[in-house]
Design a protein around this motif. Structure first.
Motif, PDB file in Angstrom:
ATOM      1  N   LYS A 320     128.731 -47.643-118.825  1.00  0.00           N
ATOM      2  CA  LYS A 320     128.299 -47.038-120.081  1.00  0.00           C
ATOM      3  C   LYS A 320     127.372 -45.843-119.808  1.00  0.00           C
ATOM      4  O   LYS A 320     127.475 -44.799-120.463  1.00  0.00           O
ATOM      5  CB  LYS A 320     127.590 -48.080-120.937  1.00  0.00           C
ATOM      6  N   ARG A 321     126.475 -46.000-118.822  1.00  0.00           N
ATOM      7  CA  ARG A 321     125.590 -44.873-118.472  1.00  0.00           C
ATOM      8  C   ARG A 321     126.398 -43.658-118.043  1.00  0.00           C
ATOM      9  O   ARG A 321     126.139 -42.528-118.474  1.00  0.00           O
ATOM     10  CB  ARG A 321     124.643 -45.288-117.333  1.00  0.00           C
ATOM     11  N   LEU A 322     127.384 -43.905-117.180  1.00  0.00           N
ATOM     12  CA  LEU A 322     128.187 -42.797-116.659  1.00  0.00           C
ATOM     13  C   LEU A 322     128.956 -42.102-117.779  1.00  0.00           C
ATOM     14  O   LEU A 322     128.984 -40.870-117.856  1.00  0.00           O
ATOM     15  CB  LEU A 322     129.151 -43.311-115.591  1.00  0.00           C
ATOM     16  N   LYS A 323     129.571 -42.872-118.643  1.00  0.00           N
ATOM     17  CA  LYS A 323     130.396 -42.273-119.691  1.00  0.00           C
ATOM     18  C   LYS A 323     129.555 -41.436-120.651  1.00  0.00           C
ATOM     19  O   LYS A 323     129.948 -40.326-121.029  1.00  0.00           O
ATOM     20  CB  LYS A 323     131.147 -43.366-120.445  1.00  0.00           C
ATOM     21  N   LEU A 324     128.393 -41.958-121.053  1.00  0.00           N
ATOM     22  CA  LEU A 324     127.548 -41.206-121.980  1.00  0.00           C
ATOM     23  C   LEU A 324     126.955 -39.963-121.312  1.00  0.00           C
ATOM     24  O   LEU A 324     126.915 -38.883-121.912  1.00  0.00           O
ATOM     25  CB  LEU A 324     126.436 -42.107-122.516  1.00  0.00           C
ATOM     26  N   ALA A 325     126.507 -40.099-120.070  1.00  0.00           N
ATOM     27  CA  ALA A 325     125.924 -38.945-119.367  1.00  0.00           C
ATOM     28  C   ALA A 325     126.989 -37.898-119.072  1.00  0.00           C
ATOM     29  O   ALA A 325     126.743 -36.691-119.190  1.00  0.00           O
ATOM     30  CB  ALA A 325     125.255 -39.402-118.079  1.00  0.00           C
ATOM     31  N   ARG A 326     128.180 -38.359-118.699  1.00  0.00           N
ATOM     32  CA  ARG A 326     129.256 -37.420-118.398  1.00  0.00           C
ATOM     33  C   ARG A 326     129.642 -36.618-119.636  1.00  0.00           C
ATOM     34  O   ARG A 326     129.904 -35.415-119.549  1.00  0.00           O
ATOM     35  CB  ARG A 326     130.455 -38.182-117.838  1.00  0.00           C
ATOM     36  N   GLU A 388     118.391 -39.521-121.792  1.00  0.00           N
ATOM     37  CA  GLU A 388     118.829 -39.918-123.139  1.00  0.00           C
ATOM     38  C   GLU A 388     120.091 -40.782-123.069  1.00  0.00           C
ATOM     39  O   GLU A 388     120.221 -41.787-123.781  1.00  0.00           O
ATOM     40  CB  GLU A 388     119.093 -38.674-123.977  1.00  0.00           C
ATOM     41  N   ALA A 389     121.018 -40.393-122.214  1.00  0.00           N
ATOM     42  CA  ALA A 389     122.265 -41.153-122.088  1.00  0.00           C
ATOM     43  C   ALA A 389     122.006 -42.548-121.543  1.00  0.00           C
ATOM     44  O   ALA A 389     122.586 -43.537-122.018  1.00  0.00           O
ATOM     45  CB  ALA A 389     123.236 -40.399-121.185  1.00  0.00           C
ATOM     46  N   PHE A 390     121.119 -42.638-120.559  1.00  0.00           N
ATOM     47  CA  PHE A 390     120.834 -43.945-119.958  1.00  0.00           C
ATOM     48  C   PHE A 390     120.118 -44.868-120.947  1.00  0.00           C
ATOM     49  O   PHE A 390     120.386 -46.070-120.985  1.00  0.00           O
ATOM     50  CB  PHE A 390     119.997 -43.768-118.697  1.00  0.00           C
ATOM     51  N   VAL A 391     119.191 -44.316-121.708  1.00  0.00           N
ATOM     52  CA  VAL A 391     118.489 -45.117-122.722  1.00  0.00           C
ATOM     53  C   VAL A 391     119.483 -45.604-123.780  1.00  0.00           C
ATOM     54  O   VAL A 391     119.471 -46.774-124.171  1.00  0.00           O
ATOM     55  CB  VAL A 391     117.347 -44.306-123.362  1.00  0.00           C
ATOM     56  N   ASP A 392     120.360 -44.708-124.233  1.00  0.00           N
ATOM     57  CA  ASP A 392     121.373 -45.091-125.225  1.00  0.00           C
ATOM     58  C   ASP A 392     122.293 -46.166-124.668  1.00  0.00           C
ATOM     59  O   ASP A 392     122.656 -47.125-125.380  1.00  0.00           O
ATOM     60  CB  ASP A 392     122.200 -43.875-125.647  1.00  0.00           C
ATOM     61  N   ALA A 393     122.665 -46.025-123.392  1.00  0.00           N
ATOM     62  CA  ALA A 393     123.565 -47.006-122.776  1.00  0.00           C
ATOM     63  C   ALA A 393     122.909 -48.378-122.720  1.00  0.00           C
ATOM     64  O   ALA A 393     123.553 -49.400-122.997  1.00  0.00           O
ATOM     65  CB  ALA A 393     123.942 -46.547-121.367  1.00  0.00           C
ATOM     66  N   SER A 394     121.636 -48.393-122.377  1.00  0.00           N
ATOM     67  CA  SER A 394     120.910 -49.665-122.309  1.00  0.00           C
ATOM     68  C   SER A 394     120.863 -50.335-123.670  1.00  0.00           C
ATOM     69  O   SER A 394     121.065 -51.555-123.800  1.00  0.00           O
ATOM     70  CB  SER A 394     119.493 -49.425-121.787  1.00  0.00           C
ATOM     71  N   GLN A 395     120.652 -49.558-124.708  1.00  0.00           N
ATOM     72  CA  GLN A 395     120.594 -50.112-126.064  1.00  0.00           C
ATOM     73  C   GLN A 395     121.951 -50.646-126.504  1.00  0.00           C
ATOM     74  O   GLN A 395     122.044 -51.700-127.153  1.00  0.00           O
ATOM     75  CB  GLN A 395     120.094 -49.050-127.034  1.00  0.00           C
ATOM     76  N   VAL A 396     123.017 -49.925-126.140  1.00  0.00           N
ATOM     77  CA  VAL A 396     124.363 -50.373-126.496  1.00  0.00           C
ATOM     78  C   VAL A 396     124.675 -51.698-125.824  1.00  0.00           C
ATOM     79  O   VAL A 396     125.224 -52.632-126.442  1.00  0.00           O
ATOM     80  CB  VAL A 396     125.407 -49.306-126.102  1.00  0.00           C
ATOM     81  N   VAL A 397     124.321 -51.800-124.541  1.00  0.00           N
ATOM     82  CA  VAL A 397     124.589 -53.035-123.801  1.00  0.00           C
ATOM     83  C   VAL A 397     123.768 -54.189-124.365  1.00  0.00           C
ATOM     84  O   VAL A 397     124.282 -55.304-124.534  1.00  0.00           O
ATOM     85  CB  VAL A 397     124.299 -52.826-122.296  1.00  0.00           C
ATOM     86  N   GLU A 398     122.494 -53.935-124.676  1.00  0.00           N
ATOM     87  CA  GLU A 398     121.646 -54.989-125.240  1.00  0.00           C
ATOM     88  C   GLU A 398     122.200 -55.472-126.590  1.00  0.00           C
ATOM     89  O   GLU A 398     122.211 -56.683-126.869  1.00  0.00           O
ATOM     90  CB  GLU A 398     120.228 -54.462-125.416  1.00  0.00           C
ATOM     91  N   LEU A 399     122.678 -54.534-127.381  1.00  0.00           N
ATOM     92  CA  LEU A 399     123.234 -54.903-128.682  1.00  0.00           C
ATOM     93  C   LEU A 399     124.483 -55.738-128.524  1.00  0.00           C
ATOM     94  O   LEU A 399     124.714 -56.725-129.244  1.00  0.00           O
ATOM     95  CB  LEU A 399     123.535 -53.634-129.491  1.00  0.00           C
ATOM     96  N   ALA A 400     125.290 -55.373-127.535  1.00  0.00           N
ATOM     97  CA  ALA A 400     126.535 -56.129-127.278  1.00  0.00           C
ATOM     98  C   ALA A 400     126.208 -57.547-126.841  1.00  0.00           C
ATOM     99  O   ALA A 400     126.873 -58.508-127.249  1.00  0.00           O
ATOM    100  CB  ALA A 400     127.372 -55.414-126.220  1.00  0.00           C
ATOM    101  N   VAL A 401     125.169 -57.688-126.000  1.00  0.00           N
ATOM    102  CA  VAL A 401     124.770 -59.019-125.536  1.00  0.00           C
ATOM    103  C   VAL A 401     124.281 -59.857-126.713  1.00  0.00           C
ATOM    104  O   VAL A 401     124.601 -61.053-126.837  1.00  0.00           O
ATOM    105  CB  VAL A 401     123.665 -58.893-124.462  1.00  0.00           C
ATOM    106  N   GLU A 402     123.484 -59.256-127.583  1.00  0.00           N
ATOM    107  CA  GLU A 402     122.971 -59.973-128.771  1.00  0.00           C
ATOM    108  C   GLU A 402     124.113 -60.426-129.654  1.00  0.00           C
ATOM    109  O   GLU A 402     124.110 -61.557-130.180  1.00  0.00           O
ATOM    110  CB  GLU A 402     122.021 -59.068-129.552  1.00  0.00           C
ATOM    111  N   ASN A 403     125.098 -59.557-129.847  1.00  0.00           N
ATOM    112  CA  ASN A 403     126.231 -59.924-130.701  1.00  0.00           C
ATOM    113  C   ASN A 403     127.044 -61.054-130.105  1.00  0.00           C
ATOM    114  O   ASN A 403     127.563 -61.935-130.815  1.00  0.00           O
ATOM    115  CB  ASN A 403     127.133 -58.713-130.935  1.00  0.00           C
ATOM    116  N   ASP A 404     127.175 -61.037-128.755  1.00  0.00           N
ATOM    117  CA  ASP A 404     127.947 -62.082-128.082  1.00  0.00           C
ATOM    118  C   ASP A 404     127.249 -63.434-128.194  1.00  0.00           C
ATOM    119  O   ASP A 404     127.889 -64.489-128.275  1.00  0.00           O
ATOM    120  CB  ASP A 404     128.150 -61.736-126.610  1.00  0.00           C
ATOM    121  N   SER A 405     125.904 -63.371-128.193  1.00  0.00           N
ATOM    122  CA  SER A 405     125.151 -64.626-128.248  1.00  0.00           C
ATOM    123  C   SER A 405     125.027 -65.144-129.686  1.00  0.00           C
ATOM    124  O   SER A 405     124.717 -66.289-129.927  1.00  0.00           O
ATOM    125  CB  SER A 405     123.750 -64.428-127.654  1.00  0.00           C
TER     126      SER A 405
END
Length: 405
Positions: A320-326, A388-405
Motif C-alpha cells: 500500500k505504501r508503494l502504490k500510494l507513493a508511486r 504523506e503516502a506512508f501515513v495514508d497507507a498506515s491508516q488504510v491498513v489500520e482501517l482494514a484491520v478494524e473492519n476485519d475484526s
C-alpha cells in the motif's frame, strides 16, 4: 527544416605519441568546453576499453585518437582539466575514459539533460535533429571499433558525434534555464561524475541468461564451471564471451549433465565459434562441475527485494505504501515534465517503502533517501509526498484491520 550534416574530407586517426602531443597543444590553445566521446567494441571484445576517443574544441578542431596505440592520456587531461567536458550519456563512457587517464572535472551530459527536459527521445541523433535541425546518421554505433584501419565512413560518423556537442550543449542550456532546471541538471551531472560505474559481482556466473531455469545444485556447478572457463578464455584472447559459446549453450549443457566429452559434443544446443575448437577446455570445465564438492546454493543470498506484484501477499502494508507513493511521484513527474525514474529511481522508492524509517517523519525520510543516494533536489521534491503516502497507507491498513475484526 532538417539539414544533413556537412560531408567530411579526409579524416585521419592520431596513433603516435608525437602526433598526440602536437594535438594536445592545439586543444589547449582552443576555447570553450570540450566535446568528447569514446567508441568501444562491445559485443566483439571482452574488454570495455576505448578503441577510439574523439575530441572537439572550438578554435582547435576535431581530433580522433587511437587509445591502444597512444596509451596514456594524462597530458590531454592536464590540458583540459579545468574546463567543462560535454558527453552524451556519460555513464557509458566515463569508465573507459578514466582507464586511459581522462577524468572530467566538470560535466555537461546532453543525454541526461534531455531527459530532465522531458524530451520524448534522447538518443544523440534524435536530440541533435530536434534542437539543431541537423540529421545525424547513427548507422555505425554498433560497429567493431577495434577494426584497423577504421573505414572512412566510420571516422566521419565518429567526428560528427563530437563536433555538434558544443552547439547542442548551448541549445540545451537555454532550455534548462527557461525551465528552471539548471540547478537540477548540475546536481545530476555532479552525481554522475561521483559514481563508479564498474560492476563487481560476487558470483557473476549467476548472470547467465536462463540460469533461473536450471534445477539442481550439481547442474548449477556445471554451469558455473563452464561460465568461468569461457570467461577466462574470453579474457585471454579478448573476445566477447558470447561469441565463443552462447549462454544458451552453457545452460543446455548444465541441464543435460553430459557424462562424456562425446556427450557434450553431441548436444545440438552446444554451439558457437569455439564450441568444437576448444572442446577439451569445455569438457574439463564440465568435469569439474560434475565432480566438485563445492556445490553452489540454488538461490544466492541477495538484497534484492521481491517483485512488486508479490508485495500484496508478502508485505501488504509495504504494498500500500508503494502504490500510494508511486502514484504521488508519477503526478509530480507530470508536473515537472521529468521522467518518473529521474524524479526518483524505482529501486530507491521500493526500498524505502519496503522498510521505511521509524517513526515515519519528514526528517527520517529525507535521511533515508540521502543514504540511498538521492540528490538534494530529489529529496526536497519527494520526501513530503512519501511521508504523506506512508501515513495514508498506515491508516488504510489500520482501517482494514478494524473492519476485519
Amino acid at each position: 527544416m532538417v539539414k544533413d550534416s556537412a560531408p567530411h574530407g579526409t579524416i585521419s586517426v592520431i596513433d603516435s605519441r608525437d602526433q598526440y602531443l602536437e594535438a594536445v597543444e592545439l586543444i589547449r590553445a582552443g576555447h570553450g568546453p570540450i566535446g568528447i566521446d569514446a567508441e568501444r567494441a562491445s559485443g566483439f571484445k571482452y574488454s570495455q576499453r576505448a578503441y577510439l576517443i574523439q575530441v572537439f574544441r572550438r578554435g582547435a578542431g576535431t581530433f580522433l585518437f587511437d587509445p591502444p596505440a597512444i596509451g596514456d592520456f594524462r597530458e590531454l587531461n592536464d590540458a583540459i582539466g579545468d574546463v567543462e567536458w560535454i558527453l552524451h550519456a556519460a555513464s557509458q563512457d566515463l569508465t573507459c575514459l578514466r582507464e586511459v587517464g581522462l577524468n572530467p572535472p566538470r560535466l555537461f551530459d546532453t543525454e541526461l539533460a534531455a531527459r530532465l527536459l522531458g524530451l520524448p527521445r534522447v538518443g544523440l541523433g534524435t536530440v541533435v535533429e530536434e534542437l539543431l535541425g541537423i540529421h545525424l546518421a547513427k548507422e555505425h554505433s554498433a560497429a567493431d571499433w577495434s577494426t584497423r584501419p577504421l573505414p572512412h565512413p566510420w571516422l566521419v560518423y565518429a567526428a560528427l558525434d563530437v563536433e555538434l556537442l558544443p552547439d547542442l550543449r548551448d541549445a540545451i542550456q537555454k532550455l534548462l534555464d527557461e525551465a528552471n532546471k539548471t540547478t537540477i541538471a548540475a546536481e545530476e551531472f555532479a552525481a554522475t561524475l561521483a559514481r563508479d560505474f564498474r560492476i563487481v559481482r560476487s558470483e557473476p556466473w549467476r548472470r547467465l541468461s536462463g540460469v533461473h531455469s536450471i534445477r539442481g545444485t550439481r547442474n548449477l556447478a556445471v554451469a558455473r564451471e563452464l561460465w568461468q572457463a569461457r570467461d577466462d578464455y574470453a579474457r585471454e584472447i579478448d573476445v566477447a564471451p558470447g561469441r565463443l559459446v552462447p549462454d544458451a549453450s552453457i545452460v543446455a549443457a548444465a541441464k543435460a549433465l553430459p557424462e562424456t566429452k562425446r556427450d557434450l559434443a553431441a548436444l545440438k544446443e552446444f554451439s558457437g565459434r569455439a564450441s568444437r575448437s576448444q572442446l577439451d577446455r569445455w569438457w574439463e570445465a564440465a568435469e569439474r562441475g560434475l565432480t566438485t564438492e563445492d556445490l553452489p546454493v540454488l538461490r544466492a543470498a541477495t538484497d534484492t527485494l521481491p517483485p512488486p506484484r508479490a508485495w500484496s501477499e508478502k508485505n501488504p502494508e509495504a504494498d500500500k505504501r508503494l502504490k500510494l507513493a508511486r502514484a504521488a511521484i508519477a503526478e509530480l513527474s507530470d508536473e515537472l515534465a521529468i521522467p518518473v525514474e529521474n524524479v526518483l529511481t524505482p529501486d530507491t522508492l521500493r526500498r524505502i517503502a519496503w522498510q521505511p524509517p521509524q517513526p515515519v517523519s519528514r526528517e527520517a525520510v529525507e535521511s533515508a533517501l540521502e543514504d540511498l543516494g538521492a540528490r538534494r533536489w530529489q529529496i526536497e521534491a519527494t520526501a513530503h509526498l512519501i511521508v504523506e503516502a506512508f501515513v495514508d497507507a498506515s491508516q488504510v491498513v489500520e482501517l482494514a484491520v478494524e473492519n476485519d475484526s
